[in-house]
Design an enzyme around this catalytic site. Structure first.
Site, PDB file in Angstrom:
ATOM      1  N   ASP A   1       0.910  -1.142   0.000  1.00 35.84           N
ATOM      2  CA  ASP A   1       0.000   0.000   0.000  1.00 35.84           C
ATOM      3  C   ASP A   1       0.950   1.192   0.000  1.00 35.84           C
ATOM      4  OD1 ASP A   1      -1.459   2.293   0.853  1.00 35.84           O
ATOM      5  OD2 ASP A   1      -3.057   0.946   1.508  1.00 35.84           O
ATOM      6  N   HIS A   2       1.093   1.843  -1.142  1.00 40.03           N
ATOM      7  CA  HIS A   2       2.199   2.804  -1.253  1.00 40.03           C
ATOM      8  C   HIS A   2       2.028   3.987  -0.298  1.00 40.03           C
ATOM      9  CE1 HIS A   2      -0.462   5.018  -3.968  1.00 40.03           C
ATOM     10  NE2 HIS A   2       0.361   6.059  -3.870  1.00 40.03           N
TER      11      HIS A   2
ATOM     12  N   HIS B   1      -5.863   2.754   1.068  1.00 38.03           N
ATOM     13  CA  HIS B   1      -5.107   3.885   1.612  1.00 38.03           C
ATOM     14  C   HIS B   1      -5.808   4.542   2.806  1.00 38.03           C
ATOM     15  CE1 HIS B   1      -2.980   3.119  -1.986  1.00 38.03           C
ATOM     16  NE2 HIS B   1      -3.705   3.857  -2.797  1.00 38.03           N
TER      17      HIS B   1
END
Ligand code: BG6
Length: 491
Positions: A177-178, A240
Site C-alpha cells: 500500500d504505497h 489507503h
C-alpha cells in the site's frame, strides 16, 4: 548503506507501474549503494522483448533522475528480459534456468524477490508454478511483493489469499500500500507516540472529530477500464484511507516493531463499525464528476472518458463517516473523503479538538465562538504539521486572535527524500513488513467497504454528481452539517 543481495523477478515488467515506479526506485537504491554488484532483475511479460530493448526501456524510465551515461549503463546491465506466458508451464522452466544462471553469475545467495505488478487473475497460477517448478530457492529468502488491488471484495480477496498462502507464508508476503511508504504517513506514529502533549489528548475526551482528505485533481487518465470496475471506494478507501485511519486510531504498540504495530492496527480496524445497508447509505455518499470549465480548461465528464461505460454509475468521489466503537474513540466521527477531478491535489489529516468546557470570552462580545484547536498533518504536496491556537490580538483591549504554528519540511528536503516505492522496496529487501498490509488488515477493510458497495449497488437513485474542479457533491457537505460539523480543509 549496506548492500542487499537479491534476484528480482518482476511479473508485468512492460507495464506502467514498472516503468513509472519500480525501475526509478531500483535506480535510486542503486545510486545509494543499497543494491550494487549482487543484484539482477528478470523482467517478464507476454510481449517479446530482447534484453537490449528491455534495457533501453529501463534506461528511459530513469531519465528524469539524470544518471550519467556510465551509471545508466551499469544499472541497466543488471536487467534481463524473459517473455513469458504465465499459464504455460514450459515457460517457467526457462525462467528457472535464467534465475539459476543469474544467481551463480551475480552471487545472489538464493535470495529471491518475486514482484507481481500485473492483473491479479493469474497470481494463483504464478505462485503455484514458482513452487512446483522450483523457482523458489532453499538456500536464501523467497519473498512475494504484491500490488493492489488485492481482490475486489472480501470473498475474492480471501480466495486470492488462499492461493498465495498455499505457497508463501504470511511473513514472506509483502502486500503493497504505497501510502504506507509516504513520509508523513509514517510520521503519524512519530507525532502521536513521540509527543505526550498529543498522545494524552488523543481520545474521545479531547478530540471532537478527525478528518482525512485524499484529493486528486486529475481524472482517470488512461485507467478508465480498470477504474470503471473499481470506483473510488475500492481504489482509495479500502486500502489507503483505512490504513491511515488504522494508524490514527490504533493503541500505542508495546514496541515500535512490525509485529506489535500490526497487531494494534488490526485491533483498530476490528473496532470500526460495520454498517448495515441503511447505515451505509446514511453515512456514506458518492459522487461522479461532470464536465466543467476549470482553470481555463474544459474538463469532460467521467462518463465521456476513454474506456468508461457511457452509462456508468461508478463513483469518482466518496465521503463517509466511520465510527470506531472502542473505549478510546466511541462518539468521535472519523470523516473521510477522496475523489478524482477535485479542485486540488492534496492529502491531509485534520484532528479537530473539542472546544473549551466553557467560553469565558463570550461575554462582553469578545469572542462569541472560540475556534477549536486543530492539528493538521500535511501529507502531500507539502509535508509538515500545523497547530491552530487562540491567542490575544496585540494591542490595547482584549480580542482573541487565532494563530497557526506551522511547520513545513523544506521543499529541497522533500525533493531529496526517498520516494514511497523506494522505501518499500528496500523494506522488502531487508525483510521488514511493518509498512505492508497484513491479511487481517486487508480482510477487515474489505468487510468494512463491502456493505457500502452492496448498499450502493442495491440503490437505484441517480448517483450524485459534482462539477469537475469542485470538492464533491453537496451531499458530502451535508453529511458533516447534519452533525454540526464542517470540512476543515476548504481549498
Ligand atoms: C492509487 C490509485 O492507489 O493511488 C490511483 O489506484 C490514485 O487511482 C493513486 O491516483 C494516488 O496516489 P498518490 O500517491 O498520487 O496520492
Amino acid at each position: 548503506n549496506e548492500e542487499q543481495t537479491a534476484l528480482f523477478t518482476i511479473f508485468g515488467a512492460t507495464g506502467d507501474l514498472a516503468q513509472r515506479k519500480l525501475y526509478p526506485s531500483l535506480f535510486r537504491l542503486f545510486r545509494k549503494g543499497f543494491i550494487k554488484e549482487h543484484f539482477a532483475v528478470i523482467g517478464t511479460a507476454r510481449r517479446e522483448w530482447s534484453d537490449d530493448y528491455y534495457r533501453e526501456i529501463v534506461t528511459t524510465s530513469i531519465n528524469s533522475l539524470k544518471p550519467t551515461e556510465e551509471e545508466a549503463k551499469a544499472f541497466a546491465s543488471h536487467f534481463y528480459y524473459q517473455s513469458h506466458d504465465v499459464t504455460d508451464t514450459t515457460h517457467y522452466t526457462n525462467l528457472k534456468n535464467l534465475a539459476d544462471k543469474l544467481d551463480a553469475e551475480y552471487n545472489l545467495e538464493g535470495n529471491r524477490l518475486f514482484y507481481l505488478a500485473m492483473a491479479p487473475n493469474f497470481f494463483g497460477t504464478i505462485v503455484n508454478h514458482l513452487s512446483s517448478e522450483k523457482i523458489m530457492t532453499e538456500n536464501g529468502f523467497n519473498r512475494l511483493v504484491i500490488e493492489k488491488p488485492f481482490g475486489t471484495s472480501y470473498e475474492t480477496a480471501a480466495e486470492l489469499n488462499e492461493q498465495i498462502r498455499a505457497v508463501f507464508s504470511e511473513d514472506q508476503i509483502f502486500r503493497i500500500d504505497h501510502y504506507l511508504g509516504k513520509e508523513m504517513i509514517q510520521n503519524i506514529s512519530a507525532v502521536r507516540f513521540g509527543n505526550n502533549i498529543f498522545e494524552s489528548l488523543w481520545n474521545n475526551r479531547y478530540i471532537d472529530n478527525i478528518q482525512v482528505t485524499l484529493a486528486e485533481d486529475l481524472g482517470v487518465e488512461e485507467r478508465g477500464g480498470y477504474y470503471d470496475k473499481s470506483g473510488a471506494l475500492k481504489d482509495m478507501i479500502q486500502n489507503h484511507i483505512l490504513q491511515v485511519v488504522a494508524l490514527l486510531a490504533m493503541e500505542a504498540p508495546n514496541n515500535f516493531t512490525e509485529k506489535e504495530i500490526r497487531e494494534e492496527k488490526i485491533k483498530a480496524l476490528n473496532a470500526v463499525k460495520i454498517y448495515n445497508e441503511q447505515e451505509a447509505l446514511d453515512n456514506f455518499v458518492r459522487g461522479q464528476y461532470v464536465a466543467n470549465r476549470f482553470k481555463n480548461e474544459d474538463i469532460i465528464s467521467y462518463v465521456d472518458e476513454p474506456n468508461v461505460n457511457p452509462e456508468s454509475r461508478t463513483e469518482t468521489f466518496v465521503a463517509g463517516k466511520l465510527e470506531i466503537n472502542n473505549f478510546r474513540w466511541k462518539g468521535v466521527p472519523f470523516y473521510i473523503r477522496t475523489g478524482k477531478q477535485l479542485s486540488t491535489k492534496a492529502a491531509r489529516i485534520n484532528i479537530v479538538f473539542k472546544a473549551t468546557p466553557t467560553n469565558i470570552f463570550s461575554q462582553e462580545d469578545i469572542c462569541e465562538k472560540l475556534p477549536q484547536n486543530i492539528l493538521t498533518i500535511y501529507i502531500q504536496p507539502t509535508e509538515g504539521f500545523s497547530l491552530s491556537l487562540n491567542g490575544k490580538e496585540p494591542g490595547p483591549g482584549f480580542e482573541i486572535d487565532p494563530v497557526k504554528l506551522d511547520f513545513r519540511t523544506p521543499t529541497d528536503v522533500v525533493a531529496n527524500s526517498p520516494e514511497a516505492y523506494e522505501k518499500l522496496i528496500l523494506d522488502a529487501l531487508q525483510g521488514d513488513a511493518t509498512n505492508f498490509t497484513h491479511w487481517d488488515e486487508v480482510s477487515q477493510s474489505w468487510r468494512i467497504v463491502d456493505v457500502i458497495r452492496q448498499a450502493w449497488d442495491n440503490d437505484s437513485q441517480p448517483i450524485p454528481t459534482y462539477p469537475a474542479g469542485t470538492m464533491g457533491p453537496a451531499e458530502a457537505f451535508d453529511l458533516l452539517a447534519k452533525d454540526q460539523h464542517e470540512w476543515v480543509y476548504k481549498p
